[in-house]
Design a protein around this motif. Structure first.
Motif, mmCIF file in Angstrom:
data_model
loop_
_atom_site.group_PDB
_atom_site.id
_atom_site.type_symbol
_atom_site.label_atom_id
_atom_site.label_comp_id
_atom_site.label_asym_id
_atom_site.label_seq_id
_atom_site.Cartn_x
_atom_site.Cartn_y
_atom_site.Cartn_z
ATOM 1 N N MET A 182 0.843 -1.186 0.000
ATOM 2 C CA MET A 182 0.000 0.000 0.000
ATOM 3 C C MET A 182 0.884 1.243 0.000
ATOM 4 O O MET A 182 2.093 1.145 0.226
ATOM 5 C CB MET A 182 -0.906 -0.011 1.236
ATOM 6 N N GLU A 183 0.255 2.387 -0.248
ATOM 7 C CA GLU A 183 1.000 3.652 -0.207
ATOM 8 C C GLU A 183 1.244 4.016 1.258
ATOM 9 O O GLU A 183 0.585 4.879 1.822
ATOM 10 C CB GLU A 183 0.227 4.747 -0.928
ATOM 11 N N SER A 184 2.193 3.334 1.847
ATOM 12 C CA SER A 184 2.482 3.475 3.276
ATOM 13 C C SER A 184 3.981 3.348 3.477
ATOM 14 O O SER A 184 4.589 2.335 3.108
ATOM 15 C CB SER A 184 1.756 2.373 4.055
ATOM 16 N N ASN A 185 4.597 4.377 4.051
ATOM 17 C CA ASN A 185 6.035 4.321 4.312
ATOM 18 C C ASN A 185 6.380 3.191 5.271
ATOM 19 O O ASN A 185 7.446 2.575 5.168
ATOM 20 C CB ASN A 185 6.519 5.650 4.889
ATOM 21 N N THR A 186 5.483 2.899 6.197
ATOM 22 C CA THR A 186 5.724 1.823 7.149
ATOM 23 C C THR A 186 5.777 0.479 6.425
ATOM 24 O O THR A 186 6.659 -0.346 6.692
ATOM 25 C CB THR A 186 4.619 1.799 8.224
ATOM 26 N N ALA A 187 4.836 0.256 5.499
ATOM 27 C CA ALA A 187 4.838 -0.989 4.727
ATOM 28 C C ALA A 187 6.066 -1.065 3.826
ATOM 29 O O ALA A 187 6.675 -2.136 3.663
ATOM 30 C CB ALA A 187 3.563 -1.084 3.891
ATOM 31 N N ILE A 188 6.445 0.047 3.249
ATOM 32 C CA ILE A 188 7.635 0.089 2.394
ATOM 33 C C ILE A 188 8.889 -0.260 3.193
ATOM 34 O O ILE A 188 9.705 -1.091 2.767
ATOM 35 C CB ILE A 188 7.773 1.482 1.744
ATOM 36 N N ASN A 189 9.022 0.339 4.370
ATOM 37 C CA ASN A 189 10.195 0.062 5.208
ATOM 38 C C ASN A 189 10.211 -1.389 5.683
ATOM 39 O O ASN A 189 11.279 -1.993 5.816
ATOM 40 C CB ASN A 189 10.209 1.002 6.413
ATOM 41 N N MET A 190 9.037 -1.964 5.926
ATOM 42 C CA MET A 190 8.959 -3.348 6.362
ATOM 43 C C MET A 190 9.478 -4.298 5.281
ATOM 44 O O MET A 190 10.304 -5.170 5.548
ATOM 45 C CB MET A 190 7.523 -3.714 6.712
ATOM 46 N N VAL A 191 8.995 -4.117 4.047
ATOM 47 C CA VAL A 191 9.424 -5.002 2.961
ATOM 48 C C VAL A 191 10.917 -4.831 2.689
ATOM 49 O O VAL A 191 11.632 -5.802 2.415
ATOM 50 C CB VAL A 191 8.595 -4.749 1.687
ATOM 51 N N LYS A 192 11.410 -3.607 2.807
ATOM 52 C CA LYS A 192 12.852 -3.382 2.657
ATOM 53 C C LYS A 192 13.626 -4.116 3.741
ATOM 54 O O LYS A 192 14.684 -4.704 3.473
ATOM 55 C CB LYS A 192 13.165 -1.882 2.727
ATOM 56 N N ALA A 193 13.112 -4.094 4.980
ATOM 57 C CA ALA A 193 13.778 -4.786 6.084
ATOM 58 C C ALA A 193 13.843 -6.292 5.840
ATOM 59 O O ALA A 193 14.799 -6.955 6.243
ATOM 60 C CB ALA A 193 13.049 -4.499 7.394
ATOM 61 N N PHE A 194 12.830 -6.810 5.141
ATOM 62 C CA PHE A 194 12.818 -8.237 4.815
ATOM 63 C C PHE A 194 13.713 -8.566 3.621
ATOM 64 O O PHE A 194 13.967 -9.736 3.331
ATOM 65 C CB PHE A 194 11.390 -8.698 4.499
ATOM 66 N N GLY A 195 14.159 -7.514 2.893
ATOM 67 C CA GLY A 195 15.027 -7.731 1.744
ATOM 68 C C GLY A 195 14.341 -7.662 0.404
ATOM 69 O O GLY A 195 14.972 -7.844 -0.638
#
Length: 337
Positions: A182-195
């Motif tokens: 979704m258009e959510s910085n939190t979701a974006i940062n989460m997926v980045k943290a997972f790689g």
């Protein structure tokens, strides 16, 4: 003969009625024929989704409580715009109500982003205590300064990853994959943290994006995966349950302030009762969705979540240093027994 018919139709009272009716269709709320208060509600989900069913129930309750003096008209399937567009319409008062993920709300009311943090809630009981308690109620009203008032939370279940070409059993499996968020910085940062590579895509455009390979997968709850038919493209569903992001039913403050005290009571009571109804619908829908997806050949996996939890801890550490005010809310949520 034709001119006589036209002359009858174009009499002054008839023209006034047509003008008023047409104007009402363009407004977020108005007094329709007979003095009925009409509020328009738009959302992006299909009519078979339990959230839509709950909003239909809310509309029925409003009608009953008001003895027909108040009405909610629902426009599903992105008829009036995408989720973000609908929220923006609320801000200017061109739409009355919508359902929005609290993840998307963080773009409008930043404090709400705490509800999108991965593994924030220990279990369903903890989540319910937070949302129904003081913190949850404060966050519902957090958007008022941005012309958005929360009425209630709807259960949006737990979100997990689904993919086209391979299952996700640990964070390493996400490396190199374009995952819709979704258009959510939190979701974006989460997926980045997972790689993974986070790729915002509108929910209504996601099926095509999966088909065409624009994204390799997405993350969502079981009923949304099933009712959207994304399972026709994605045959792997990894239940790591990284977030339990609630939905919010919100109303434009511009519309809310037009309502009488009694109308506000009718609407708030109907919203609260529809939330209880929706929670029951949701539980049944989750069970049915898993059953049907298994029949359709979807491989459902239950990976160990320890590695996923460890991967997102740096997100919390960052809040402590960069956003201490939000970190204090996180600490309060985590301390609730």
């Amino acid at each position: 003969m034709r001119s006589k018919v036209y002359s009858k139709l174009l009499n002054k009272p008839f023209c006034i009625f047509i003008y008023a009716f047409s104007a009402c269709l363009l407004l977020s709320t108005c007094k329709g024929p007979g003095g009925v208060r009409i509020i328009k509600l738009g959302h992006g989900l299909g009519i078979s989704h339990p959230v839509h069913e709950a909003m239909e129930y809310m509309a029925t309750l409003v009608h009953e409580k008001s003895n027909g003096e108040m009405e909610i008209r629902i426009y599903p399937n992105q008829q009036l715009g995408t989720e973000r567009e609908l929220v923006e319409l609320l801000q200017i008062g061109s739409l009355g109500m919508t359902k929005v993920s609290s993840a998307a709300m963080e773009n409008f009311a930043p404090k709400i982003q705490v509800l999108s943090l991965p593994y924030l809630f220990r279990d369903d009981e903890h989540r319910d205590k937070v949302l129904k308690g003081e913190i949850g109620q404060q966050l519902l009203l957090e958007g008022e300064k941005y012309w958005l008032r929360g009425l209630c939370y709807y259960d949006a279940g737990k979100r997990s990853f689904y993919t086209k070409n391979k299952p996700i059993e640990n964070p390493e499996d996400l490396k190199g994959l374009k995952m819709r968020v979704m258009e959510s910085n939190t979701a974006i940062n989460m997926v980045k943290a997972f790689g993974g590579s986070p790729t915002p895509v509108s929910y209504g455009e996601l099926y095509t994006a999966l088909q065409q390979g624009i994204v390799d997968g997405a993350e969502n709850n079981p009923p949304s995966l099933f009712t959207s038919k994304h399972y026709e493209v994605c045959k792997y569903y990894s239940i790591n349950e990284h977030t339990a992001v609630p939905d919010m039913v919100i109303i434009s403050t511009k519309v809310w302030n037009l309502l009488s005290d009694q109308e506000k009571i009718w609407l708030q009571e109907a919203a609260d009762e529809s939330a209880d109804y929706q929670y029951d619908l949701w539980a049944k829908s989750v069970e049915e969705s898993f059953t049907e997806m298994k029949k359709a050949g979807v491989e459902i996996l239950y990976p160990n979540t320890d590695s996923f939890r460890e991967a997102v801890e740096p997100i919390y550490d960052a809040y402590q240093t960069s956003q201490p005010e939000l970190f204090s809310i996180i600490e309060k949520i985590r301390s609730i027994d």
